[in-house]
Design an enzyme around this catalytic site. Structure first.
Site, PDB file in Angstrom:
ATOM      1  N   HIS A 126       1.217  -1.079  -0.191  1.00 40.59           N
ATOM      2  CA  HIS A 126      -0.118  -0.006  -0.140  1.00 40.59           C
ATOM      3  C   HIS A 126       1.009   1.225  -0.063  1.00 40.59           C
ATOM      4  O   HIS A 126       2.194   1.168   0.761  1.00 40.59           O
ATOM      5  CB  HIS A 126      -0.727   0.176   1.359  1.00 40.59           C
ATOM      6  N   ASP A 129       2.283   2.037   3.421  1.00 40.14           N
ATOM      7  CA  ASP A 129       3.050   1.143   4.022  1.00 40.14           C
ATOM      8  C   ASP A 129       4.392   1.542   3.863  1.00 40.14           C
ATOM      9  O   ASP A 129       5.285   1.432   4.824  1.00 40.14           O
ATOM     10  CB  ASP A 129       2.991  -0.166   3.416  1.00 40.14           C
ATOM     11  N   GLU A 257     -10.665  -7.101  -4.770  1.00 37.00           N
ATOM     12  CA  GLU A 257     -10.448  -8.077  -3.577  1.00 37.00           C
ATOM     13  C   GLU A 257     -11.703  -8.269  -2.801  1.00 37.00           C
ATOM     14  O   GLU A 257     -11.892  -7.041  -2.080  1.00 37.00           O
ATOM     15  CB  GLU A 257      -9.232  -7.614  -2.827  1.00 37.00           C
ATOM     16  N   GLU A 293      -9.023 -13.705  -1.501  1.00 34.09           N
ATOM     17  CA  GLU A 293      -8.155 -14.087  -0.318  1.00 34.09           C
ATOM     18  C   GLU A 293      -8.921 -15.107   0.611  1.00 34.09           C
ATOM     19  O   GLU A 293     -10.090 -14.893   0.760  1.00 34.09           O
ATOM     20  CB  GLU A 293      -8.104 -12.818   0.633  1.00 34.09           C
ATOM     21  N   HIS A 296     -11.041 -13.907   3.526  1.00 31.00           N
ATOM     22  CA  HIS A 296     -12.022 -13.288   3.161  1.00 31.00           C
ATOM     23  C   HIS A 296     -13.179 -14.189   2.953  1.00 31.00           C
ATOM     24  O   HIS A 296     -14.447 -14.019   3.021  1.00 31.00           O
ATOM     25  CB  HIS A 296     -12.008 -12.168   2.252  1.00 31.00           C
ATOM     26  N   ASP A 321      -4.849 -13.783  -2.374  1.00 28.10           N
ATOM     27  CA  ASP A 321      -4.086 -13.494  -1.171  1.00 28.10           C
ATOM     28  C   ASP A 321      -4.160 -14.770  -0.336  1.00 28.10           C
ATOM     29  O   ASP A 321      -5.031 -15.075   0.151  1.00 28.10           O
ATOM     30  CB  ASP A 321      -4.592 -12.156  -0.481  1.00 28.10           C
ATOM     31  N   ASP A 332     -10.533 -11.520  10.584  1.00 30.06           N
ATOM     32  CA  ASP A 332      -9.527 -11.567   9.518  1.00 30.06           C
ATOM     33  C   ASP A 332      -8.214 -11.769  10.237  1.00 30.06           C
ATOM     34  O   ASP A 332      -7.377 -10.973  10.133  1.00 30.06           O
ATOM     35  CB  ASP A 332      -9.677 -10.610   8.560  1.00 30.06           C
ATOM     36  N   ASP A 334      -5.624 -13.650   9.275  1.00 25.79           N
ATOM     37  CA  ASP A 334      -4.335 -13.488   8.367  1.00 25.79           C
ATOM     38  C   ASP A 334      -3.306 -14.300   8.813  1.00 25.79           C
ATOM     39  O   ASP A 334      -2.137 -13.662   8.836  1.00 25.79           O
ATOM     40  CB  ASP A 334      -3.880 -12.070   8.365  1.00 25.79           C
ATOM     41  N   ASP A 364      -0.617 -12.499   2.059  1.00 24.27           N
ATOM     42  CA  ASP A 364      -1.417 -11.526   2.813  1.00 24.27           C
ATOM     43  C   ASP A 364      -1.605 -11.897   4.251  1.00 24.27           C
ATOM     44  O   ASP A 364      -2.629 -12.252   4.515  1.00 24.27           O
ATOM     45  CB  ASP A 364      -2.592 -10.738   2.139  1.00 24.27           C
TER      46      ASP A 364
HETATM   47  C1  XLS Z   1      -7.642  -6.369   4.142  1.00 28.68           C
HETATM   48  C2  XLS Z   1      -7.123  -6.772   2.600  1.00 28.68           C
HETATM   49  C3  XLS Z   1      -5.842  -5.798   2.472  1.00 28.68           C
HETATM   50  C4  XLS Z   1      -5.707  -5.977   0.835  1.00 28.68           C
HETATM   51  C5  XLS Z   1      -5.103  -4.897   0.220  1.00 28.68           C
HETATM   52  O1  XLS Z   1      -8.104  -7.300   4.864  1.00 28.68           O
HETATM   53  O2  XLS Z   1      -6.785  -8.193   2.785  1.00 28.68           O
HETATM   54  O3  XLS Z   1      -4.820  -6.187   2.989  1.00 28.68           O
HETATM   55  O4  XLS Z   1      -5.114  -7.158   0.487  1.00 28.68           O
HETATM   56  O5  XLS Z   1      -5.425  -3.474   0.864  1.00 28.68           O
HETATM   57 NI    NI Z   2      -5.633  -8.959   1.217  1.00 31.94          NI
HETATM   58 NI    NI Z   3      -7.713  -9.412   4.422  1.00 28.67          NI
END
Ligand code: XLS
Ligand code: NI
Ligand code: NI
Length: 462
Positions: A126, A129, A257, A293, A296, A321, A332, A334, A364
């Site tokens: 991003h 970041d 996404e 993802e 998600h 992702d 989430d 991750d 991700d």
């Molecule tokens: C958030 C998303 C984010 C996207 C990029 O949950 O996964 O990280 O991948 O903005």
């Molecule tokens: Ni993501």
């Molecule tokens: Ni995410």
């Protein structure tokens, strides 16, 4: 990415990394870690690949080209380990914890040392970041340019490429009501300016794609929301992005996404089907593919395989992702993907739809708050890469064996000739179908779906 405003950089000052960081010199961020090599399944070295052998050929392509691994800048280099209940925990010796451009530039060197030692060909960011936000948009853009210069240098030095860039349109308080879907028109304008710049930098760095994830594009309550107007604004915003893409000659792939909720109660890009419908309704489908993802999908009440198939059948499977959630936690989280069933099903779908073209396997994912040492970043990525390498090899073996595909083909055999073929060809209507059935009296008998047999078949390969 997950909730809680964790380590997105830019807007909230990053928390001071752990004190053990003071001894860092710019020579090396990971002085005790060698280049990660493939040692094969019998190796007991935690800093070696057991299955990811970049040059090994699977279905006519190297593993490197099949998987196109990418490291994310946000979790891996900006994640502090803070959560809603406590402060950051991460030891990041190369990071002085300040919000300065100099620190951001130093961080780029550390990031590329990591990615290079890991042997991932791609990374993603991003805008916020990589570079700190300034007091004005102009100052923010200057900061971004200053850090992008170092990104470019490091890309050239290492050959590591940008899989996709994106703009953070959710951390700064100005985006509290959303960005493109904000009730505040000035915020829409700010978001447009930010995406314009992020696309330009992505283009300058040779990025192969650009991702739109909903951020706060959704609602917390319908009591204060004009849903139709917000969705129209989102579509208009994406059209402006498509126009600008053409204007600057950016050839990378646009991705949407999907995510159903978090941070908002409901996100407009809630799942693959909703995204496809939205894109189609607004004439945007030719310009976008989906970035699916895992976590998600889980939040949407779907499997990753479901989301991949929905995208794939629409010709819109672009990138993934790669992470995983914790079904008991329900947000989430991750986590890094280590489940071989998950990676097998994922790669079965990816191979079925022709493999990645512009997309790849983007981690991700973030190390747990308790895994605070730099070496944990290596363990996490090595595990994810090995899990995907196994998924790829297993999926290729299942495809080579052919029984699974044959079974599915056979299951639909009634459509290959006779009445089925006529229906598919659009040659018969209700009248003809009635006449057919009146003559026949009863439908042919059904065959078993054989789910258990097929589940056992998958297990033969795992
Ligand atoms: C958030 C998303 C984010 C996207 C990029 O949950 O996964 O990280 O991948 O903005
Ligand atoms: Ni993501
Ligand atoms: Ni995410």
């Amino acid at each position: 990415m997950s909730n809680a405003g964790v380590g997105r950089g830019g807007t909230t000052p990053p928390e001071r990394p752990n004190r053990l960081t003071e001894s860092f010199t710019m020579k090396s961020a990971f002085p005790n870690i060698p280049k990660i090599r493939f040692e094969g399944p019998n190796s007991r070295n935690p800093l070696a690949f057991k299955h990811y052998n970049a040059d090994e050929i699977v279905e006519g392509r190297t593993m490197r080209d099949h998987l196109r691994f990418a490291v994310v800048y946000w979790h891996t280099f900006r994640g502090t380990g803070s959560d809603p209940f406590g402060a950051g925990t991460m030891q990041r010796p190369w990071d002085d914890g300040s919000n300065s451009v100099a620190n951001a530039q130093k961080r780029v060197r550390a990031a590329f040392e990591f990615i290079e030692k890991l042997g991932a060909p791609y990374y993603c960011w991003h805008d916020r970041d990589v570079a700190p936000e300034g007091r004005t948009l102009a100052e923010t853009n200057r900061n971004f340019d200053a850090v992008a210069r170092v990104l470019r240098e490091e890309q050239q030095r290492t050959g590591i490429k940008l899989l996709w860039g994106t703009a953070n349109l959710f951390s700064n308080p100005r985006f509290m009501h959303g960005a493109a879907t904000s009730c505040n028109a000035d915020v829409f304008a700010f978001a447009a300016a930010q995406v314009k710049k992020a696309m330009e930098v992505t283009h300058e760095l040779g990025g192969e794609g650009y991702t739109f994830w909903g951020g706060r594009e959704g609602y917390q309550t319908l009591l204060n929301t004009d849903l139709q107007r917000e969705q129209a604004h989102l579509a208009a915003f994406l059209h402006l992005a498509v126009d600008y893409k053409k204007k600057i000659g950016f050839k990378g792939q646009f991705y949407i996404e999907p995510k159903p909720k978090e941070p908002t109660k409901h996100q407009y890009d809630s799942d693959a089907a909703a995204c496809l419908n939205f894109l189609r309704e607004h004439g945007l489908l030719p310009h976008f593919k989906l970035n699916i993802e895992t976590n998600h999908a889980t939040l949407a009440g779907h499997t990753m395989q479901h989301e991949l198939e929905v995208a794939g059948t629409a010709g819109a499977l672009g990138s993934i992702d790669a992470n995983t959630g914790d079904e008991l936690l329900g947000w989430d989280t991750d986590q890094f993907p280590t489940n071989i069933y998950l990676t097998t099903y994922t790669m079965l779908s990816v191979l079925k739809y022709g493999g990645f073209k512009t997309g790849g396997v983007n981690f991700d994912a973030k190390v747990r708050r308790e895994s605070f040492e730099p070496v944990d970043l290596f363990h996490a990525h090595i595990g994810g890469m090995d899990a995907f390498a196994r998924g790829l090899k297993i999926a290729a073996a299942i495809r080579k064996d052919g029984r699974l595909a044959d079974f599915v083909k056979q299951r639909y055999a009634s459509w290959d000739s006779g009445i089925g073929a006529k229906i598919e060809a659009g040659k018969v209507g209700f009248k003809e179908l009635e006449a057919y059935m009146l003559k026949k009296g009863e439908a042919d008998a059904n065959a078993s779906g054989r789910q258990e047999y097929l589940e056992n078949l998958i297990n033969e390969f795992i």
